[in-house]
Design a protein around this motif. Structure first.
Motif, PDB file in Angstrom:
ATOM      1  N   ARG B 131       1.297   2.220   2.728  1.00 32.72           N
ATOM      2  CA  ARG B 131       0.627   1.663   3.610  1.00 32.72           C
ATOM      3  C   ARG B 131      -0.350   2.025   3.385  1.00 32.72           C
ATOM      4  O   ARG B 131      -1.352   1.483   3.563  1.00 32.72           O
ATOM      5  CB  ARG B 131       0.655   2.984   4.704  1.00 32.72           C
ATOM      6  CG  ARG B 131       2.145   2.684   5.716  1.00 32.72           C
ATOM      7  CD  ARG B 131       2.436   1.803   6.747  1.00 32.72           C
ATOM      8  NE  ARG B 131       2.751   0.103   6.263  1.00 32.72           N
ATOM      9  CZ  ARG B 131       4.105   0.686   5.844  1.00 32.72           C
ATOM     10  NH1 ARG B 131       5.187   1.471   5.701  1.00 32.72           N
ATOM     11  NH2 ARG B 131       4.553  -0.911   5.044  1.00 32.72           N
ATOM     12  N   GLU B 134      -1.803  -1.241   1.361  1.00 27.50           N
ATOM     13  CA  GLU B 134      -1.719  -2.316   2.778  1.00 27.50           C
ATOM     14  C   GLU B 134      -3.016  -2.220   2.883  1.00 27.50           C
ATOM     15  O   GLU B 134      -3.564  -3.408   3.172  1.00 27.50           O
ATOM     16  CB  GLU B 134      -0.977  -2.364   3.929  1.00 27.50           C
ATOM     17  CG  GLU B 134       0.393  -2.940   2.896  1.00 27.50           C
ATOM     18  CD  GLU B 134       1.490  -2.699   3.974  1.00 27.50           C
ATOM     19  OE1 GLU B 134       0.949  -1.808   4.763  1.00 27.50           O
ATOM     20  OE2 GLU B 134       2.904  -3.299   3.652  1.00 27.50           O
ATOM     21  N   ALA B 135      -4.129  -0.900   3.056  1.00 31.04           N
ATOM     22  CA  ALA B 135      -4.612  -1.154   3.927  1.00 31.04           C
ATOM     23  C   ALA B 135      -5.699  -1.075   2.936  1.00 31.04           C
ATOM     24  O   ALA B 135      -7.372  -1.782   2.677  1.00 31.04           O
ATOM     25  CB  ALA B 135      -5.253   0.643   3.585  1.00 31.04           C
ATOM     26  N   ALA B 138      -6.584  -4.369   2.614  1.00 31.41           N
ATOM     27  CA  ALA B 138      -7.103  -5.607   4.649  1.00 31.41           C
ATOM     28  C   ALA B 138      -8.665  -6.009   3.910  1.00 31.41           C
ATOM     29  O   ALA B 138      -9.345  -6.331   4.747  1.00 31.41           O
ATOM     30  CB  ALA B 138      -6.771  -4.416   5.156  1.00 31.41           C
TER      31      ALA B 138
END
Lengths: 296, 292
Positions: B131, B134-135, B138
């Motif tokens: 996670r 992924e942040a 982005a």
């Protein structure tokens, strides 16, 4: 509607619902991750941005509230991005579809290789070359995006063509490639063969059966490219001296104008999240299987 | 090309070769790879030996001959303070070809470690780390770079670290999915039964088996790293003057192209374009050779 809402909401719900479908086309590992993890990702992105942000605050440099600057700049960037998208989505999809229908023939090669080559070039490089060709040598288009005051819609559009072209070129390759591989997969499928064997005209098969399925992955790609597009905007807006969100961030970073910088980046984060959600929504509209899946 | 084709093996040869030789052979038979390799090697040559065959000192100014158009004396013309553009384009390959590969190396090492850990342990470790990664993914690289450079100041090291760390999650994702498939295989279970440590299993048992996807990802990332380094230099956040770096040269000269001084930016732009396309062609070749 409730199911749709659950699917659109970021978090584990969206992941669980999207999961079974993503497995189905697990051949493409990248696709898989994009499709499955996107909602969580936006959730985290938004969360982190909120953490970083504080308040919109007052600009260090202009000594006035940041909000009007950001909103103005965002509006301008939206215009530029809109021109690029309106050009690239249909042309990119068309390119991919034409390439797939002419698989391994010269036309396919030209579209695939050409798309790949222009996609990997930095925007400022294509930008410079395009400025030289259309702005300096041919003198067809203005080399700056700063239109005169009180310019009408068409004048603004005229000034935006050249800046939107580098963005167009970068996105074209991605979209065409996704549309092409989606088309190839759909053309190869059982339902296409059934449709053809039923005696449906080729045109109907393409429009009703193949395209609808082929374009699903393409939509995801278009949405994920929004983040990319924003990075591109910073460069393009600087190159063309355009007052958009990208150049706002750039100027703020150079001047160490933190409130401006942070609210600019937060705004981008929000735009990105909204674009991703919109893509999820569109995806579920086009793909009834997702709704059926959540029904059980 | 013909020399390569005549040496192309008969099916019998293929069976006798090891997997590595197999890959090398299919690389050498790939026109895409060879074209890319030639372009990249050309620029690497310029980066290393450019100083010796560049006709002028790339940093020497000559105000009297400033902004001279291309001529027999200055093949690519001169820039606004009279520096020879041809020499600058040749030597300009040096900084980008140092910074981009180093950034890619950092990304590969960090990404491989993260991918092995998330793929091997799965569960909560995987969830948390994935996670966070992924942040990171982005956020566009340009934005991360802007923030880092505001915080840390401009230097080649900052650029390497920023690009390296921005690309690490992408490599981690590729490695993770490869590891997830590998860890189900018997040799991993065997290592676990021998009570090998997790570190040993990850780096000695699994790592050699996931090298091909790592190689592909690394070559692809190198293309993007060059893209990113060039872009950052153009924005003024990367390589600093007086380096004859291509992106930097474009950024200091593009303000004048309205006046028709096209030679001050065109050749730098074409140089970046050729290098990026060269690396991508080579990456495409590597991808093809390893996935056959």
């Amino acid at each position: 509607m409730v199911f749709l809402g659950g699917q659109v909401l970021p978090g584990n719900v969206g992941r669980a619902i999207l999961g079974p479908f993503a497995d189905q086309r697990a051949v493409d590992a990248l696709n898989h991750t994009l499709g499955v993890d996107r909602p969580l990702l936006t959730q985290y992105a938004t969360w982190i941005w909120n953490f970083v942000r504080g308040d919109m605050g007052t600009s260090y440099i202009f000594r006035s509230p940041v909000a009007p600057f950001v909103i103005d700049a965002l509006g301008n960037s939206m215009k530029l991005a809109a021109v690029a998208f309106v050009l690239v989505v249909p042309i990119g999809i068309l390119g991919g579809v034409v390439a797939a229908l002419n698989l391994n023939r010269p036309l396919d090669r030209i579209i695939s290789l050409g798309g790949l080559s222009v996609t990997v070039l930095p925007e400022f490089v294509t930008g410079i070359i395009l400025i030289l060709i259309f702005g300096v040598w041919l003198r067809w288009l203005p080399i700056s995006a700063a239109w005169p005051r009180d310019a009408g819609f068409f004048t603004q559009l005229y000034y935006l063509i050249l800046p939107s072209l580098p963005l167009f070129l970068v996105l074209f390759g991605y979209i065409a490639r996704m549309a092409r591989s989606g088309m190839i997969e759909a053309l190869d499928s059982d339902y296409t063969r059934t449709a053809v064997l039923k005696g449906l005209p080729w045109r109907t098969v393409i429009w009703r059966h193949v395209l609808r399925n082929a374009l699903l992955p393409t939509i995801t790609v278009i949405a994920t490219q929004t983040g990319y597009l924003i990075g591109g905007l910073v460069v393009i807006e600087t190159l063309f001296r355009y007052q958009g969100i990208g150049s706002l961030i750039f100027t703020a970073a150079r001047g160490k104008d933190f409130p401006m910088l942070e609210s600019g980046i937060l705004t981008i984060g929000i735009v990105y999240a909204v674009a991703t959600l919109a893509a999820d929504f569109l995806y579920s509209v086009l793909n009834p299987r997702i709704r059926l899946g959540s029904d059980q | 090309m013909s020399a390569v084709q005549t040496s192309s093996p008969t099916p019998d040869d293929t069976r006798q070769r090891g997997p590595l030789a197999e890959v090398l052979f299919s690389l050498l038979r790939s026109g895409t790879f060879l074209t890319g390799l030639v372009i990249v090697l050309f620029w690497v040559g310029c980066a290393i030996f450019g100083e010796h065959f560049a006709p002028y000192d790339p940093l020497a100014d000559d105000i009297i001959n400033a902004l001279a158009p291309p001529s027999a004396e200055h093949w690519f013309g001169t820039d606004q303070i009279g520096r020879d553009v041809f020499s600058r384009v040749i030597v300009g390959s040096r900084d980008i070809l140092t910074v981009a590969p180093l950034a890619t190396l950092l990304a590969t090492v960090a990404g491989t470690a993260l991918g092995l850990i998330t793929g091997y342990f799965r569960g909560i470790v995987d969830d948390v780390v994935s996670r966070i990664l992924e942040a990171f993914m982005a956020i566009p690289v340009v934005i991360v770079a802007l923030l880092a450079i505001v915080a840390l100041g401009t230097s080649k090291t900052t650029v390497i670290v920023v690009i390296g760390l921005s690309f690490a999650p992408i490599i981690a994702r590729t490695v993770r999915s490869a590891v997830l498939a590998e860890r189900e295989l018997d040799y991993v279970a065997a290592a676990q039964l021998r009570h090998e440590s997790a570190l040993h299993t990850m780096f000695v048992e699994i790592l050699p088996n996931v090298i091909p996807p790592i190689l592909v990802e690394t070559t692809v990332r190198l293309g993007y790293a060059i893209f990113a380094v060039a872009t950052l230099s153009f924005m003024g956040f990367g390589i600093q003057p007086p380096s004859p770096d291509w992106g930097l040269s474009i950024s200091s000269n593009y303000g004048m192209i309205g006046g028709g001084f096209w030679w001050t930016v065109l050749f730098d732009a074409l140089a970046i374009a050729s290098l990026v396309i060269g690396v991508n062609l080579a990456a495409d070749g590597v991808h093809g050779a390893l996935n056959d």
